[in-house]
Design an enzyme around this catalytic site. Sequence first.
Site, short mmCIF file in Angstrom:
data_model
loop_
_atom_site.label_atom_id
_atom_site.label_comp_id
_atom_site.label_asym_id
_atom_site.label_seq_id
_atom_site.Cartn_x
_atom_site.Cartn_y
_atom_site.Cartn_z
CE1 TYR B 292 23.91 22.37 -34.97
CE2 TYR B 292 25.95 22.36 -33.76
CZ TYR B 292 25.19 22.83 -34.80
OH TYR B 292 25.71 23.76 -35.65
CE1 TYR B 343 27.42 22.74 -38.25
CE2 TYR B 343 27.68 24.22 -40.11
CZ TYR B 343 27.62 24.01 -38.75
OH TYR B 343 27.77 25.07 -37.90
#
Lengths: 150, 393
Positions: B292, B343
Amino acid sequence: MSQRAPFYLPSGLPTPLPEPDGLSAPYWGGLRENRLLVQRCAECRTWQFGAEWICHHCHALDPDWVEVEPRGRIFSWERVWHPSHTALTGYGPYLAVLVELPQAGAVRMIGNLLGDPMQEFAFGEEVVGQFEHHADGTIPFTLLHWKRIS
Amino acid sequence: MTARTLRGRIAIVGIGETEYFRHGGSPDAEFKLALKAILAACADAGIDPREIDGFSSYSDDRNEASRLAAALGTHRLRSATMQWGGGGGGCCAAVANAAAAIAAGLADCVVVFRALAQGQYGRFGQADGIATISGEKAYLMPYGVLAPPQRFAMRMRRYMHDHGITQDALRAIALASYHHAQANPRAVMFGKPLDAAKYDASRWIVEPFHLYDCCMENDGAAALVLVAADRAHELRHAPVYLLGAATGSGHRAGAIPHNAPDYASAGFATVAPELYRMAKVGPSDVGVVQAYENFTGGVVMALAEHGFFAPEQANEFLTRDNLIAPSGRLPLNTSGGNLAECYMHGFELVLEAVRQVRGVSVNQAPRNDVALVIGGPMVTPASSLLLGSEATL
Ligand SMILES: [Zn+2]
């Protein structure tokens, strides 16, 4: 860009307020009187910041608020360029620092580093607090900034 | 008594996502995006959506389990879990929670999902419209520490100081993501390559993060379908098994403002050992990583904390060539991730790990039996996940 009077950052950023339950009210009230208050447990002498209802070390409730000298050293920093708020449009860069207070159990707090936003400085460098009073709004409040000693 | 583990007990049998849009670009409402991703994941699995009996998500996803169950006309609802905490810290934890529900017999077919429509609900990167502020943010926002880049840059600055990390290490992560996105038609940055000169010339958001060190903000939705391993073979694809999952953070990681004892870290010091223990593999068994990226700096810390290199070796390890598929030593973020695919709060990373284990990624890693996903560096709780093929069981 180095002349930032009367305030380091422009007006219009969110105004800090104690929580509805009053947890951090002594801290914000202290700043208004030029006093830096940090929690210290009356039972085990553990320092704590930000405010909490309990001492994280011994679990005594309602830690004391103790006045400490607003001096510290730079633990980390950042130079901000992008305006994440319309109040900052066209304003940056500015410096935010994370200051560690050795005399208060090395608790840390965020503030702005006064002076030239492009100034160079070192990790661990000593700084002294400077209170910035915002008395003009509907909710008066005070911020605590930092200034290099050297 | 059987061992308390998820290893080999749960399989991911379906993945699905919507088209990914720039923030505010979705023609669909957020809830509709969630529905579309769930339908796609069920179709991929070959499962009737009415069979879903559980939903799991994270980061206060607005699309509630009961509304989804009603809208989809599921036969019954048995599990509805929300992982506390913000950012992408829950992107692996939500899978773990769903898997735990199935392993414990609380549900049979659980969908894990994340949906975001920032046009409809406002952006993470802007802090306007707040008159007064209390709690943690009161200690930060009046000083211009407003949005996520400013909340995390100081951690990375301290980490760089402690371990001698250079800007080039951060740049390598951005370059690898953009490189991978050029082969991925789903990617929002498909057709928009990035090179070192363009990175270097890009504006600072907050030092040490350039524009390209920061995740995008997007609209879209992504979903997975999980079932018990013993049911997985009836379905369309080769099952992708959970080898391990771990969630959480260390001592007082949540001490505000910026008072965590282990401050200059991504927060996996306690999580990664648990992950590897459950999975019965180590870092050297991992062939491909999805990590991430709220900011590239968090990836540096997270990879070190998952044992791929010591922090002092980061500059040497983190080069573009080491991080790209298929030739790199450790292919990273092979869909483009949060920086260049979409995202979707890291959930697109979990889908990409499934594709890697299936062997169908557009940037396929040669060693794909064990794939790692890391969720939410620098937030608490964080989480990570190891997926594996049948051969790893
Ligand atoms: Zn105490």
